[in-house]
Design an enzyme around this catalytic site. Structure first.
Site, PDB file in Angstrom:
ATOM      1  N   GLN A 174       0.079   5.621  -2.376  1.00  0.00           N
ATOM      2  CA  GLN A 174      -0.390   4.037  -3.643  1.00  0.00           C
ATOM      3  C   GLN A 174      -1.702   5.281  -4.226  1.00  0.00           C
ATOM      4  OE1 GLN A 174       0.911   0.204  -4.306  1.00  0.00           O
ATOM      5  NE2 GLN A 174      -0.220  -0.188  -2.615  1.00  0.00           N
ATOM      6  N   HIS A 196       2.705   6.886  -6.184  1.00  0.00           N
ATOM      7  CA  HIS A 196       2.553   5.209  -6.931  1.00  0.00           C
ATOM      8  C   HIS A 196       2.161   5.021  -8.331  1.00  0.00           C
ATOM      9  CE1 HIS A 196       1.380   1.352  -7.737  1.00  0.00           C
ATOM     10  NE2 HIS A 196       2.975   0.835  -7.272  1.00  0.00           N
ATOM     11  N   ASP A 240       5.783   4.237  -9.984  1.00  0.00           N
ATOM     12  CA  ASP A 240       5.645   2.765 -10.516  1.00  0.00           C
ATOM     13  C   ASP A 240       5.725   2.591 -11.673  1.00  0.00           C
ATOM     14  OD1 ASP A 240       6.758   0.172 -11.239  1.00  0.00           O
ATOM     15  OD2 ASP A 240       5.354  -0.233  -9.659  1.00  0.00           O
ATOM     16  N   GLU A 275      10.213   3.538 -10.156  1.00  0.00           N
ATOM     17  CA  GLU A 275      10.581   1.513 -10.003  1.00  0.00           C
ATOM     18  C   GLU A 275      10.379   0.570 -11.294  1.00  0.00           C
ATOM     19  OE1 GLU A 275       7.478  -1.478  -6.968  1.00  0.00           O
ATOM     20  OE2 GLU A 275       7.636   1.387  -6.881  1.00  0.00           O
ATOM     21  N   ASP A 309      12.274  -4.413  -8.071  1.00  0.00           N
ATOM     22  CA  ASP A 309      10.752  -4.969  -8.293  1.00  0.00           C
ATOM     23  C   ASP A 309      10.508  -6.119  -8.340  1.00  0.00           C
ATOM     24  OD1 ASP A 309       7.767  -5.651  -7.441  1.00  0.00           O
ATOM     25  OD2 ASP A 309       7.480  -3.705  -8.159  1.00  0.00           O
ATOM     26  N   GLN A 331      12.747  -2.665  -3.471  1.00  0.00           N
ATOM     27  CA  GLN A 331      11.472  -2.602  -3.027  1.00  0.00           C
ATOM     28  C   GLN A 331      11.794  -4.144  -2.926  1.00  0.00           C
ATOM     29  OE1 GLN A 331       7.038  -3.747  -2.845  1.00  0.00           O
ATOM     30  NE2 GLN A 331       8.011  -2.759  -4.479  1.00  0.00           N
ATOM     31  N   LYS A 333       9.090  -6.952  -1.091  1.00  0.00           N
ATOM     32  CA  LYS A 333       8.021  -6.717  -1.562  1.00  0.00           C
ATOM     33  C   LYS A 333       7.362  -7.992  -0.090  1.00  0.00           C
ATOM     34  CE  LYS A 333       7.921  -8.008  -5.485  1.00  0.00           C
ATOM     35  NZ  LYS A 333       9.542  -7.554  -5.802  1.00  0.00           N
ATOM     36  N   THR A 362       2.097  -4.989  -0.907  1.00  0.00           N
ATOM     37  CA  THR A 362       0.890  -5.462  -1.729  1.00  0.00           C
ATOM     38  C   THR A 362       0.264  -4.421  -1.224  1.00  0.00           C
ATOM     39  OG1 THR A 362      -0.786  -6.607  -2.999  1.00  0.00           O
ATOM     40  CG2 THR A 362       0.295  -7.335  -0.808  1.00  0.00           C
ATOM     41  N   CYS A 363      -0.503  -4.122  -1.866  1.00  0.00           N
ATOM     42  CA  CYS A 363      -2.251  -3.300  -1.638  1.00  0.00           C
ATOM     43  C   CYS A 363      -3.009  -4.923  -1.302  1.00  0.00           C
ATOM     44  CB  CYS A 363      -2.802  -2.782  -2.767  1.00  0.00           C
ATOM     45  SG  CYS A 363      -2.463  -4.180  -4.374  1.00  0.00           S
TER      46      CYS A 363
END
Length: 413
Positions: A174, A196, A240, A275, A309, A331, A333, A362-363
């Site tokens: 990302q 991303h 995304d 995405e 997503d 995805q 998550k 997630t980041c």
């Protein structure tokens, strides 16, 4: 072997909690801050420091198994659980969840995971917050692995009838808003899926005709070719767009499909994934929209793929999107699914029904949750696995790359 104690330590995540609703409504930027009034319950500002809770299982032999409770960046958005702050949830873990495990014999991962993932809180009558179930079940997996002197990936493979991969799972990286400099870093490191790119604002980032995405993909295609780190480097371009194509093109699915097919030509010779092309505001409408866009792309002969997503959060959601073929890829998550047992089952369900599985997250996770999920990836073989935590390629890519390499070396020792 038994679990003799359960301890909690407050922690920080690799990114932030962001109020997605306020951002989509046009929140401004001031350095790393968003400006404006938060719109999602629990947020005191549009961007807040991410928090986590490390859960430590003390084992009978003195070993420590642990996992990290963490929630997604966009907490409270699109049907997700509310904001997760350590001070609010450590007392709950100590009061209600620790007693489930203290003195418990370590048996199987599935049994230990179900203690928290399938249990209703006596104080609320509801299932526990996804972040709590996420971290506790990581600790459960680690405890079983330590009690059996195995890798976590091997425990998963044994209990779910899979085989630990002989090769690394492709890593999806990302960029965050630094979509140019971070794309260069991804190319330099040979990332197999990138970038991303965070096209989360229609006017500023996508362009009111989608022209800003087109220009970026053209730039990225040339950049990959110019700076290819080795012969035969052929990454997938995965962007995304956070539903902004729906905003730009008024949710006209035919126009959106035509636009994505056009992006595919710009990206050539590299494969394209998009995405979250639309955000329809609720689950059923989202499923139907992605199903239609997928069919329209296939009718046009396009090989571009769309990735589900938003509104696809729980294991049940993933099953529903999969059975309706709402997108080419789902995805998963990981924090949104609660217990990591659900992430394992989600990957396997997608594969069983011919839908590509992307083990994401997630980041806004931690080093520990990223490493544990690397074991899930190696044991279940999704199409790709997210570099995490952090919005960027440096730390997250290193963590998951190195953990998968360790898994391979230990597997083949």
């Amino acid at each position: 072997m038994k679990i003799t104690n359960v301890l909690c330590a407050p922690g920080k995540t690799g990114f932030y909690f962001d109020d997605q609703k306020a951002i989509k409504a046009g929140a401004g930027h001031d350095g790393a801050f968003y400006t404006g009034t938060p719109m999602t319950e629990g947020f005191t500002s549009i961007r807040m420091a991410g928090e986590s809770i490390s859960v430590l299982f003390i084992l009978e032999n003195g070993a420590v198994a642990h996992g990290d409770c963490a929630a997604v960046q966009y907490s409270g958005a699109a049907g997700r659980d509310p904001l997760f702050l350590a001070k609010d949830f450590i007392p709950l873990i100590e009061k209600e969840i620790a007693p489930l495990y203290i003195g418990k014999e370590i048996t199987t991962f599935k049994e230990l995971a179900n203690l928290v993932d399938k249990t209703l809180s006596p104080s609320t009558g509801k299932i526990y917050h996804t972040a709590i179930r996420y971290g506790i079940t990581q600790a459960c997996l680690d405890a079983v692995a330590k009690s059996q002197s195995k890798q976590m990936a091997e425990v998963i493979a044994d209990e779910y009838g899979t085989t630990v991969s002989e090769t690394m799972i492709p890593i999806f990286t990302q960029s965050g808003d630094d979509r140019y400099i971070n794309a260069d870093k991804m190319i330099m490191k040979g990332a197999q899926v990138l970038p991303h790119a965070l096209f989360n604002h229609a006017e500023e980032k996508t362009g009111l005709r989608g022209e800003k995405i087109e220009a970026y993909i053209e730039w990225l295609r040339k950049r990959i070719i110019q700076f290819s780190p080795y012969e035969g480097y052929h990454p997938v371009i995965h962007i995304d767009v956070y539903g902004t194509l729906g905003i730009v093109f008024n949710n006209d699915f035919e126009t959106i499909a035509t636009y994505i097919a056009g992006l595919e030509k710009i990206a050539a010779p590299f494969r394209l994934r998009v995405e979250g092309p639309v955000d329809m505001g609720e689950k059923e409408a989202q499923i139907e929209a992605l199903r239609i866009i997928r069919e329209l792309l296939e009718q046009k002969g396009s090989q571009a793929e769309i990735v589900a997503d938003e509104w696809c959060n729980t294991l049940e959601d993933i099953q529903d999107f999969t059975l309706r073929r709402a997108g080419h890829m789902i995805q998963i998550k990981t924090p949104d699914l609660g217990g990591i047992n659900n992430s394992i089952e989600a990957v396997l369900f997608c594969k069983q029904h011919g839908i590509e599985a992307y083990l994401g997250g997630t980041c806004n996770e931690t080093n520990r949750s990223a490493e544990v999920c690397a074991h899930i990836a190696m044991a279940t073989s999704p199409v790709q696995y997210l570099a995490k935590p952090g919005m960027g390629v440096d730390e997250g890519y290193m963590l998951v790359f190195n953990e998968m390499q360790r898994i391979l070396v230990l597997k083949n020792r």
